[in-house]
Write an enzyme that holds these catalytic residues in place. Sequence first.
Site, PDB file in Angstrom:
ATOM      1  N   VAL A 112       1.108  -1.495   0.031  1.00 23.00           N
ATOM      2  CA  VAL A 112       0.053  -0.303  -0.319  1.00 23.00           C
ATOM      3  C   VAL A 112       1.005   1.284  -0.070  1.00 23.00           C
ATOM      4  O   VAL A 112       0.157   2.431   0.438  1.00 23.00           O
ATOM      5  CB  VAL A 112      -1.332  -0.017   1.039  1.00 23.00           C
ATOM      6  N   HIS A 128      -4.519  -4.455  -2.250  1.00 26.59           N
ATOM      7  CA  HIS A 128      -5.156  -4.065  -0.912  1.00 26.59           C
ATOM      8  C   HIS A 128      -4.985  -2.544  -0.691  1.00 26.59           C
ATOM      9  O   HIS A 128      -5.146  -1.937  -0.038  1.00 26.59           O
ATOM     10  CB  HIS A 128      -4.324  -5.002  -0.282  1.00 26.59           C
ATOM     11  N   SER A 229       6.723 -11.685  -1.744  1.00 25.62           N
ATOM     12  CA  SER A 229       5.638 -12.608  -0.683  1.00 25.62           C
ATOM     13  C   SER A 229       5.974 -13.819  -0.122  1.00 25.62           C
ATOM     14  O   SER A 229       5.760 -15.091  -0.272  1.00 25.62           O
ATOM     15  CB  SER A 229       4.071 -12.677  -1.540  1.00 25.62           C
ATOM     16  N   SER A 230       4.932 -13.975   1.364  1.00 24.06           N
ATOM     17  CA  SER A 230       5.589 -15.349   1.697  1.00 24.06           C
ATOM     18  C   SER A 230       3.951 -16.334   1.467  1.00 24.06           C
ATOM     19  O   SER A 230       3.618 -17.188   1.491  1.00 24.06           O
ATOM     20  CB  SER A 230       5.352 -16.044   3.105  1.00 24.06           C
TER      21      SER A 230
END
Length: 284
Positions: A112, A128, A229-230
């Site tokens: 974001v 998001h 990103s996990s």
Amino acid sequence: MSSAVPAVQSAVPALADLADLVGDGDVLVLSGAGLSTDSGIPDYRGASGSLRRHTPMTWQTFRRDPRGRHRYWARSFVGWRQMRDARPNAGHRAVADLQAAGLLSGVITQNVDGLHQAAGARAVVELHGGLDRTICLECGDVASRADLDARLRAANPDFGPRADEVNPDGDAELPDEVLDGFVMVDCLACGGGPLKPDVVFFGETVPRDRVDHCFRLLEDSGCLLVLGSSLTVMSGYRFVLRAAELGIPVGVVNLGETRGDAKVDVKVDAPLGEVLPELVTRLT
Ligand SMILES: [Zn+2]
């Protein structure tokens, strides 16, 4: 020409596979918090996948608890300067370079912070939302966060942590009684509110039309490239699941394990700030 460092060299076989995948073009990028940690923005889930000291605000608390919402805005007011002053890093610039080279079909980010756009990437889908704007939950007015910050500074000239209360992340631990002394302002359009940052909180649903747009981007892509990103939250992981259903290959660059590791075709476990510039060097 390349400035490969040991971490990248140890990942070279996977990096060659990744370059082959990305070199075919039509790549849809899906980025997460790990891409922005080099810009000083904390990754609240970290490499272990566990939440750090602060539990992020949930939609349920923000919506139902006026005091929790008030404290959120007080903390956010304190942390805003750091977010506003963050600058894109080598990873963001590499994504913009891959796009400029015509290799990308789209960029979706779970972040974001606006740093993809600051690095020059275009048509970025903010899955998001974005912290650079607010939305009024009463009237729907969308307004600039920078403008809100100016109004909040005027209403709270002396509010903030002492220097010794700021931890190395730039985050401040303020007691509740201090947070309660913060003065929040109303929506300029309707005089009411409450105002909310135009981001999707934990526990909140990503708008359906935004998700559908992302699925269409994926269906039109040759591969999905997950960066930093996990894949802990379903809002991102579902794109890996859909890619698998569609037979679209998936590449992942992430420091540490991800939830999608069993489903990906190429995995590079190394720092993004080193892997992505190397990828650009190989492909452009
Ligand atoms: Zn309003």
